[in-house]
Design a protein around this motif. Structure first.
Motif, PDB file in Angstrom:
ATOM      1  N   LEU A 114       7.964   7.714  -0.211  1.00  0.00           N
ATOM      2  CA  LEU A 114       7.243   8.817  -0.844  1.00  0.00           C
ATOM      3  C   LEU A 114       8.205   9.878  -1.375  1.00  0.00           C
ATOM      4  O   LEU A 114       8.063  10.354  -2.511  1.00  0.00           O
ATOM      5  CB  LEU A 114       6.266   9.448   0.151  1.00  0.00           C
ATOM      6  CG  LEU A 114       5.120   8.555   0.636  1.00  0.00           C
ATOM      7  CD1 LEU A 114       4.279   9.288   1.673  1.00  0.00           C
ATOM      8  CD2 LEU A 114       4.250   8.095  -0.512  1.00  0.00           C
ATOM      9  N   ILE A 132       0.974   4.179  -2.981  1.00  0.00           N
ATOM     10  CA  ILE A 132       0.845   5.628  -2.750  1.00  0.00           C
ATOM     11  C   ILE A 132       2.084   6.352  -3.275  1.00  0.00           C
ATOM     12  O   ILE A 132       1.989   7.455  -3.828  1.00  0.00           O
ATOM     13  CB  ILE A 132       0.641   5.914  -1.253  1.00  0.00           C
ATOM     14  CG1 ILE A 132      -0.661   5.284  -0.775  1.00  0.00           C
ATOM     15  CG2 ILE A 132       0.617   7.417  -0.978  1.00  0.00           C
ATOM     16  CD1 ILE A 132      -0.849   5.316   0.733  1.00  0.00           C
ATOM     17  N   LEU A 188       1.818   7.252  -6.827  1.00  0.00           N
ATOM     18  CA  LEU A 188       1.062   8.491  -7.037  1.00  0.00           C
ATOM     19  C   LEU A 188       1.946   9.719  -6.791  1.00  0.00           C
ATOM     20  O   LEU A 188       1.838  10.721  -7.495  1.00  0.00           O
ATOM     21  CB  LEU A 188      -0.156   8.526  -6.114  1.00  0.00           C
ATOM     22  CG  LEU A 188      -1.207   7.438  -6.327  1.00  0.00           C
ATOM     23  CD1 LEU A 188      -2.333   7.569  -5.312  1.00  0.00           C
ATOM     24  CD2 LEU A 188      -1.767   7.504  -7.749  1.00  0.00           C
ATOM     25  N   GLU A 225       0.830  -1.204   0.000  1.00  0.00           N
ATOM     26  CA  GLU A 225       0.000   0.000   0.000  1.00  0.00           C
ATOM     27  C   GLU A 225       0.872   1.266   0.000  1.00  0.00           C
ATOM     28  O   GLU A 225       0.564   2.247  -0.683  1.00  0.00           O
ATOM     29  CB  GLU A 225      -0.916  -0.006   1.228  1.00  0.00           C
ATOM     30  CG  GLU A 225      -2.017  -1.052   1.151  1.00  0.00           C
ATOM     31  CD  GLU A 225      -2.844  -1.116   2.417  1.00  0.00           C
ATOM     32  OE1 GLU A 225      -2.543  -0.336   3.352  1.00  0.00           O
ATOM     33  OE2 GLU A 225      -3.783  -1.934   2.478  1.00  0.00           O
TER      34      GLU A 225
END
Length: 387
Positions: A307, A254, A257, A250
């Motif tokens: 991220l 993300i 993105l 997960e």
């Protein structure tokens, strides 16, 4: 008043042709690497539908990646001698044919050959896109959209393909690629006929010396070796720290993105801010994200590292490609970068795996990747005009 209609019409036509070229670059570049961008879903279906072993699945993807890189070799000739629009049209037709024939492949060797041909045609289209972007007035913005298009199609493919595979098998992927390419093929006429003529006289920019070109090529090679080595094993780093595969997946979804956001930011900023400052900030954050993975990262630290890593990777890449475009608007250097990117993607995981096996930990990989990333920054700063 009537006298102003001609300049307005000419300006409108120029803007329209620029948008058409931009659409051609983004759409063709987004479609050609779809199989590689959706590799997890395609690999799972190959194992289920064709009962292929992991080694055979790996060979299939290696063949596609290798073919896209090998497209560079004939391009050294046709970039100078052929009409780029005709090359794009022929490559698009070959891509459509190879994907349609892949639907009817009955054995592994036939499928391997057809996927190689499809990727070779796709690599040629990618070179046309890279070279055409280098000739635009704002390459960093165009390369930002180039990266973002690929990431968006990859994200859509990963969410849609598993459902289609359940009903139609692998044919759904290959047929979709053929249909999309057929729809976009008319845009091939929007590409330039060839490299723009070099300006002459007092306004001519000095040609880049070979030393700067070598620095630029080494800069993008070290960049891709570093990022591919870390990204390949980032899930394993989470597992070693006790983070479950579902949660880790997960986080990485993300992060994908965030990659789209990074490329979008690079495109929006374009030439508004000094490129050197953006490179320093982007590379600095990327090095920091790699170092965050050292030790046994908790979930929060792993998520932050993933991220930031994905955001900065896709933010830096358009800026790096724009630096190379400044050195050579003919497209030949961008063609060489296509080969170097493929080499970096192949070398990174191979070196990373051996470092992990020999040391028994991820620390040498992460420290080496941080050093390589910093080295890439120095090389890219050194290759810039006026540096």
């Amino acid at each position: 008043m009537p006298m102003s209609s001609k300049p307005l019409s000419a300006g409108s036509a120029t803007a329209s042709s620029h948008l058409a070229l931009l659409a051609a670059i983004v759409l063709f570049a987004a479609i050609t690497p779809t199989v590689l961008m959706t590799a997890p879903a395609v690999a799972a279906q190959l194992a289920t539908q064709w009962n292929l072993s992991p080694s055979r699945i790996g060979d299939l993807f290696s063949a596609e990646l290798g073919a896209m890189s090998l497209a560079t070799l004939p391009a050294f000739w046709w970039l100078k001698h052929a009409d780029w629009r005709r090359v794009a049209l022929l490559a698009g037709l070959a891509f459509i044919s190879a994907n349609l024939l892949s639907i009817y492949a009955i054995d592994y060797s036939t499928l391997l050959a057809l996927r190689f041909c499809s990727a070779l045609a796709g690599g040629s289209l990618m070179i046309v896109c890279l070279s055409s972007a280098a000739s635009t007035s704002n390459p960093s913005r165009v390369y930002g959209l180039w990266v973002m298009g690929q990431l968006v199609v990859g994200a859509i493919g990963l969410s849609v393909l598993p459902r289609l595979f359940g009903h139609y098998g692998l044919a759904a992927c290959y047929l979709s690629l053929a249909i999309l390419m057929a729809l976009f093929l008319p845009l091939a006429r929007c590409f330039p006929q060839g490299a723009p003529a070099a300006p002459t006289g007092p306004d001519a920019a000095p040609s880049a010396n070979k030393g700067k070109i070598v620095l630029g090529i080494l800069g993008i090679l070290t960049f891709y070796i570093s990022l591919s080595g870390v990204w390949t094993f980032i899930g394993a780093i989470g597992a070693a720290a006790g983070i479950g595969a579902e949660i880790s997946g997960e986080v990485l979804a993300i992060a994908t993105l965030m990659g789209i956001v990074g490329a979008g930011c690079a495109s929006l900023i374009g030439e508004r801010l000094p490129r050197g400052l953006l490179l320093l900030a982007g590379y600095g954050l990327m090095v920091g994200s790699v170092l965050l993975l050292l030790g046994q990262p908790a979930l929060a630290r792993l998520a932050l590292a993933a991220l930031v890593f994905k955001f900065t990777w896709t933010f830096i890449l358009p800026l790096v490609l724009a630096c190379l475009a400044d050195l050579d608007r003919s497209g030949r250097l961008m063609n060489a970068s296509n080969l170097v990117i493929g080499a970096g993607l192949a070398i990174g995981p191979a070196i990373a795996g051996r470092l992990i096996e020999s040391s028994g930990s991820y620390q040498p990989l992460l420290i080496g990747a941080a050093v390589l990333t910093f080295t890439s920054l120095l090389l890219i700063l050194g290759c810039r005009r006026g540096a």
